[in-house]
Design a protein around this motif. Structure first.
Motif, PDB file in Angstrom:
ATOM      1  N   UNK A 174       0.861  -1.192   0.000  1.00 27.45           N
ATOM      2  CA  UNK A 174       0.000   0.000   0.000  1.00 27.45           C
ATOM      3  C   UNK A 174       0.892   1.236   0.000  1.00 27.45           C
ATOM      4  N   UNK A 175       0.691   2.099  -0.999  1.00 31.43           N
ATOM      5  CA  UNK A 175       1.549   3.280  -1.101  1.00 31.43           C
ATOM      6  C   UNK A 175       0.764   4.581  -1.212  1.00 31.43           C
ATOM      7  N   UNK A 176      -0.570   4.527  -1.187  1.00 33.51           N
ATOM      8  CA  UNK A 176      -1.340   5.765  -1.207  1.00 33.51           C
ATOM      9  C   UNK A 176      -2.459   5.727  -2.228  1.00 33.51           C
ATOM     10  N   UNK A 177      -3.187   6.842  -2.334  1.00 31.57           N
ATOM     11  CA  UNK A 177      -4.419   6.897  -3.131  1.00 31.57           C
ATOM     12  C   UNK A 177      -4.361   7.870  -4.296  1.00 31.57           C
ATOM     13  N   UNK A 178      -3.225   8.550  -4.496  1.00 31.50           N
ATOM     14  CA  UNK A 178      -3.129   9.427  -5.674  1.00 31.50           C
ATOM     15  C   UNK A 178      -2.997   8.529  -6.906  1.00 31.50           C
ATOM     16  N   UNK A 179      -3.088   9.116  -8.089  1.00 34.50           N
ATOM     17  CA  UNK A 179      -3.088   8.257  -9.280  1.00 34.50           C
ATOM     18  C   UNK A 179      -1.791   7.466  -9.426  1.00 34.50           C
ATOM     19  N   UNK A 180      -0.651   8.070  -9.103  1.00 36.06           N
ATOM     20  CA  UNK A 180       0.608   7.309  -9.219  1.00 36.06           C
ATOM     21  C   UNK A 180       0.744   6.296  -8.086  1.00 36.06           C
ATOM     22  N   UNK A 226      -5.562  -4.931  -6.304  1.00 32.47           N
ATOM     23  CA  UNK A 226      -6.568  -4.597  -7.322  1.00 32.47           C
ATOM     24  C   UNK A 226      -7.736  -3.800  -6.769  1.00 32.47           C
ATOM     25  N   UNK A 227      -8.122  -4.118  -5.512  1.00 36.57           N
ATOM     26  CA  UNK A 227      -9.321  -3.433  -4.961  1.00 36.57           C
ATOM     27  C   UNK A 227      -9.086  -1.919  -4.848  1.00 36.57           C
ATOM     28  N   UNK A 228      -7.845  -1.503  -4.672  1.00 35.48           N
ATOM     29  CA  UNK A 228      -7.532  -0.072  -4.569  1.00 35.48           C
ATOM     30  C   UNK A 228      -7.556   0.579  -5.964  1.00 35.48           C
ATOM     31  N   UNK A 229      -7.264  -0.235  -6.991  1.00 38.14           N
ATOM     32  CA  UNK A 229      -7.113   0.310  -8.354  1.00 38.14           C
ATOM     33  C   UNK A 229      -8.412   0.278  -9.160  1.00 38.14           C
ATOM     34  N   UNK A 230      -9.364  -0.556  -8.669  1.00 43.32           N
ATOM     35  CA  UNK A 230     -10.607  -0.798  -9.416  1.00 43.32           C
ATOM     36  C   UNK A 230     -11.343   0.507  -9.744  1.00 43.32           C
ATOM     37  N   UNK A 231     -11.785   0.627 -10.976  1.00 40.62           N
ATOM     38  CA  UNK A 231     -12.557   1.771 -11.499  1.00 40.62           C
ATOM     39  C   UNK A 231     -11.724   3.032 -11.712  1.00 40.62           C
ATOM     40  N   UNK A 232     -10.401   2.921 -11.652  1.00 39.58           N
ATOM     41  CA  UNK A 232      -9.583   4.113 -11.901  1.00 39.58           C
ATOM     42  C   UNK A 232      -8.713   3.958 -13.150  1.00 39.58           C
ATOM     43  N   UNK A 233      -9.151   3.119 -14.070  1.00 38.19           N
ATOM     44  CA  UNK A 233      -8.400   2.918 -15.305  1.00 38.19           C
ATOM     45  C   UNK A 233      -8.431   4.200 -16.152  1.00 38.19           C
ATOM     46  N   UNK A 234      -7.451   4.499 -16.967  1.00 36.30           N
ATOM     47  CA  UNK A 234      -6.229   3.712 -17.081  1.00 36.30           C
ATOM     48  C   UNK A 234      -5.267   4.037 -15.931  1.00 36.30           C
ATOM     49  N   UNK A 235      -4.621   3.000 -15.426  1.00 35.80           N
ATOM     50  CA  UNK A 235      -3.651   3.223 -14.340  1.00 35.80           C
ATOM     51  C   UNK A 235      -2.420   3.929 -14.889  1.00 35.80           C
TER      52      UNK A 235
END
Ligand SMILES: Cc1ncc(COP(=O)(O)O)c(C=O)c1O
Length: 392
Positions: free
Chosen positions: A135-141, A149-158
């Motif tokens: 876990x490294x944070x919630x900003x796009x990078x 995956x659960x943290x990244x879901x619905x934020x495509x494109x990564x």
């Protein structure tokens, strides 16, 4: 209906908030709007490392409020310089970039790694390797850096430029450094990912490969830092020398601050204009950071943290043998986890009803983050409460 009821709240529901409103904090305790007292063994998620409103930090912040609240980073700010000096005097680092949070500190580290490869080494490398369940944070990078995956879901494109390897896996290290790799970003205890400490031999091998290929070894000590694991930073216990380290959470005792620390060699990748932040190293936050380190960055204080942590861990081991709710004890120092035989969140709710605040780390781990200056009596209350909670 309470003013803070979720049904009428104007705050976005990005957290599934527990049904209490905290209105006061002092030492190891918080109180809700009805005056009920709780032993806070979440410490604001590893942030209030000296408990709530510690006197010396409060004094330093109040003094700073009487002097200078804010000043642009276009000027030298003495209190910020003093905090940077304290951080470099007590760590491997030569230079510090100040931010306001853990995610921002990690953003700075990711930028530094790319710039180190592209400016200092004159290559086109851009890729940062991170690990599963990190876990490294919630900003796009930083959500792209996060191996969940659960943290990244619905934020495509990564955001591009991240590659993930399994954690603590020696075989996978064959793939650690590729032709485009500029940095490796690593937690020494995965806090959010289940309170999982890194294997020391594996970390040593990661360090060796990074040095061999002149790729930056970057430690995310946002949760493990500022005394949480019994040393000022966890890397000291691993005998490794990172190029970069990030710290936040506990650094300001609850006043928002983050920092990216680097060796002189790595820091050479940044120059005037490379990176910036309006509030990074703000005088009030810097005063909180300095006053926090003035207490924590001392051998005697840290020895006491280690001692109380060892005591607590032993007691938790005994609890595991007595209660069917718990399966194992894990973690380092006062970043502790209890494996649970059922859903950990159910146990968190029961504990709260009984006046104890603890957290989860994944579905089957209860995470316990006491203030570093907690007492044996408080630990006793925690243990007695944990004995009473059961898997339903
Ligand atoms: C290891 C780690 N890195 C980064 C972060 C992000 O920090 P922040 O919430 O201050 O942006 C966290 C927060 O939990 C963390 O535990």
């Amino acid at each position: 209906m309470s003013e803070t009821n979720a049904a009428v709240s104007s705050v976005m529901p990005t957290y599934s908030r527990f049904p209490i409103s905290i209105t006061k904090g002092e030492g190891s305790y918080v109180w809700d709007e009805n005056g009920k007292q709780y032993l806070d063994y979440t410490a604001g998620i590893a942030t209030c490392n000296l408990g709530h409103a510690p006197a010396s930090v409060k004094g330093a912040v109040k003094e700073q409020l009487d002097t200078l609240w804010h000043c642009s980073n276009l000027y030298h700010i003495p209190i910020q310089e003093q905090l940077a000096n304290l951080l470099t005097a007590n760590t491997f680092a030569d230079q510090v970039f100040f931010a306001n949070s853990g995610a921002e500190a990690n953003e700075a580290a990711i930028k530094l790694a790319r710039s180190y490869a592209q400016k200092v080494k004159a290559t086109s490398a851009y890729e940062v390797v991170t690990f599963s369940q990190s876990f490294h944070g919630r900003t796009l990078a930083t959500l792209a850096a996060t191996g969940q995956e659960k943290i990244q879901k619905h934020f495509a494109p990564l955001a591009k430029g991240f590659r993930y390897l399994p954690y603590n896996d020696n075989q996978a290290l064959e793939e650690l450094i590729g032709p485009n790799t500029c940095g490796v970003l690593l937690e020494l205890v995965q806090g959010e990912g289940g309170v999982i400490p890194a294997d020391p031999a594996w970390v040593k091998e990661v360090e060796r490969l990074c040095k061999e290929h002149d790729v930056l070894l970057m430690l995310d000590e946002v949760q493990t830092g500022v005394g949480r694991t019994g040393t000022l930073y966890a890397y000291e216990q691993y005998g490794v020398q990172p190029d970069v380290m990030t710290t936040a959470k506990g650094l300001g005792s609850g006043i928002p601050i983050g920092a990216m620390l680097a060796t002189e060699k790595a820091a050479a990748a940044f120059e005037a204009g490379s990176h910036g932040s309006t509030f990074g190293g703000n005088p009030v936050a810097a005063a909180a950071g300095k006053a926090t380190l003035d207490v924590i960055a001392h051998t005697e204080f840290l020895a006491e943290v280690q001692e109380i942590a060892d005591y607590f861990r032993e007691e938790l081991q005994t609890l595991v043998t007595q209660s069917s709710a718990f399966t194992d004890v894990r973690g380092k120092g006062l970043l502790l986890g209890l494996g649970t035989s059922g859903k950990a969140i159910e146990l968190v709710h029961q504990a709260r009803e009984l006046g104890l605040l603890v957290l989860v780390a994944g579905e089957h781990v209860l995470r316990i983050l006491p203030p570093l200056n907690t007492s044996k009596a408080e630990i006793e209350f925690c243990l007695e409460t944990l004995k009473q909670i059961t898997i339903v």
